[in-house]
Design an enzyme around this catalytic site. Sequence first.
Site, PDB file in Angstrom:
ATOM      1  N   LYS A 157       0.874  -1.283   0.024  1.00 17.90           N
ATOM      2  CA  LYS A 157       0.110   0.072   0.207  1.00 17.90           C
ATOM      3  C   LYS A 157       0.811   1.313  -0.032  1.00 17.90           C
ATOM      4  O   LYS A 157       1.870   1.117   0.591  1.00 17.90           O
ATOM      5  CB  LYS A 157      -0.850  -0.043   1.368  1.00 17.90           C
ATOM      6  CG  LYS A 157      -1.930   1.133   1.507  1.00 17.90           C
ATOM      7  CD  LYS A 157      -2.516   0.774   2.751  1.00 17.90           C
ATOM      8  CE  LYS A 157      -3.713   1.964   2.860  1.00 17.90           C
ATOM      9  NZ  LYS A 157      -4.480   1.553   4.265  1.00 17.90           N
ATOM     10  N   SER A 201      -9.276   1.477   3.674  1.00 18.22           N
ATOM     11  CA  SER A 201      -8.505   2.317   2.740  1.00 18.22           C
ATOM     12  C   SER A 201      -7.398   1.618   1.805  1.00 18.22           C
ATOM     13  O   SER A 201      -6.898   2.095   1.071  1.00 18.22           O
ATOM     14  CB  SER A 201      -7.699   3.356   3.595  1.00 18.22           C
ATOM     15  OG  SER A 201      -6.839   2.851   4.473  1.00 18.22           O
ATOM     16  N   SER A 206      -9.336  -0.683   7.918  1.00 16.63           N
ATOM     17  CA  SER A 206      -8.859  -0.628   6.549  1.00 16.63           C
ATOM     18  C   SER A 206      -8.154  -2.016   5.901  1.00 16.63           C
ATOM     19  O   SER A 206      -7.889  -1.774   4.528  1.00 16.63           O
ATOM     20  CB  SER A 206      -8.019   0.581   6.424  1.00 16.63           C
ATOM     21  OG  SER A 206      -8.804   1.803   6.602  1.00 16.63           O
TER      22      SER A 206
END
Length: 469
Positions: A83, A153, A177
Amino acid sequence: MSISLDPSLLSVAELHRAVEAGDLDPVEVVLAHLTHIRAVDGSIQAVVDLYEDDAVAAAAAQREQIASGHPGGPLRGVPVMAKDLYDIEGRPTRSGSLASPAGPVPESSGAIHHLVDSGAILLGKTTTHEYAYGVTTPPTRNPWNLEHVPGGSSGGSGALVAAGGVRIALGTDTGGSIRIPAALCGVVGIKPTYGRVSKRGVSVCSYTLDHAGPLASTVEDAAVALNALSGYDPRDPFSADVPVDDYLAELGRGIAGLRLGVSEDYFCDRLAPDVAAAFEGALRTLETAGATIVGVSIPSVWSAPDVVTAIASVEAASYHRERFETCPELLGEDVAAAIREGLLVSGVTYVDAHRVRARVISDFERLFTQVDALVSPTVAMTAPRFGSTRAPLGSTETDVLSALNALTVPANVTGMPALTVPAGLGTDGLPIGLQVMTPRWGESLALRIGAAFERLTAEGGPARPVLGT
């Protein structure tokens, strides 16, 4: 590369063994993954950067190491993605925002160091909701249906794993997330105990709520990744010096005799009908495997969303204050509004939130003297449509963030581990997740329960969406 072995169809352990045995060339493994990622990413838009030259060079170096008999780690030959909150030496960390510095960072994060030391080959970075402050991750789309969000997220990691781009991708989890996109995209995600995986070199959303961890294709893949990621980091002030289990050791033990708690109140009273039906089916499956389902009540859990909102908003505002004051126009409207609200929260409110948090932690610790684990749906509904700002939560409608993280935030408040595993598809054909929450440092137990459920339901549906085949 042996023509009988398709790298995209092998588990992490199988891929590693094939590379070590010389049945697969690590360079060809990397090239195969890059080809697949390029094929699917035009649709799902999950990739920020691909480090093609560096990845091929790393694979070529591994090929030479293997040929010379040089020992390697348990992830040697395995491609991974991270990420875009994780610092990677020589690359920018954009955190999904135009407000981030454009230049390369000087050092990789602790988690990236752990992965690379274990032999993983880093292919690049996946999308994140801006500064991890949201659950929809635009512009990324859900590979099961491109009209829907992947969650967030860590939406890029969830979407790319679901589409078969890689079997492991790093995420972060402040209010759900890792688990939200894993559940909405039909993959596995684990938020470990707070302090288990280093957060050094990872962009902050909330100092005391953020967790780092993996999303993966299977429970076993997640366990291999967590083995590599876990451990004390003296340079991370939030890292805990606690012995680390071998997370693979108990995956095959089964769950006969375990007491699994179910809280109808809070976790089960606001579910979409298809999610409720899937969860009832999951409970029957767990009972068939020998577990006992025990009804439980956790009155203080209703405070968890407000605790996360107060703490995360203040800590995010602290981290982003200078950025907000100097270049607010570069921030997305939702993130700017959240930071603005955080700056207005009083110190008394922040302290009160931590006092309530202590009560929630105490209640969960008491709960885990009565049951071995708590099981629930991961998200109360399937993935909303792309562009949604509101979503139903039971009989009410609320903002999409509150709707999607309602069932995941308690594990962030308590800092206890929580796993999500696929639990079937909704009536709209979108994935549903089963969440397993265990006491602090109980990752092995969560993975054991998840692995048992996964074995029992492996024939229940496709492992990945049509887009990713």
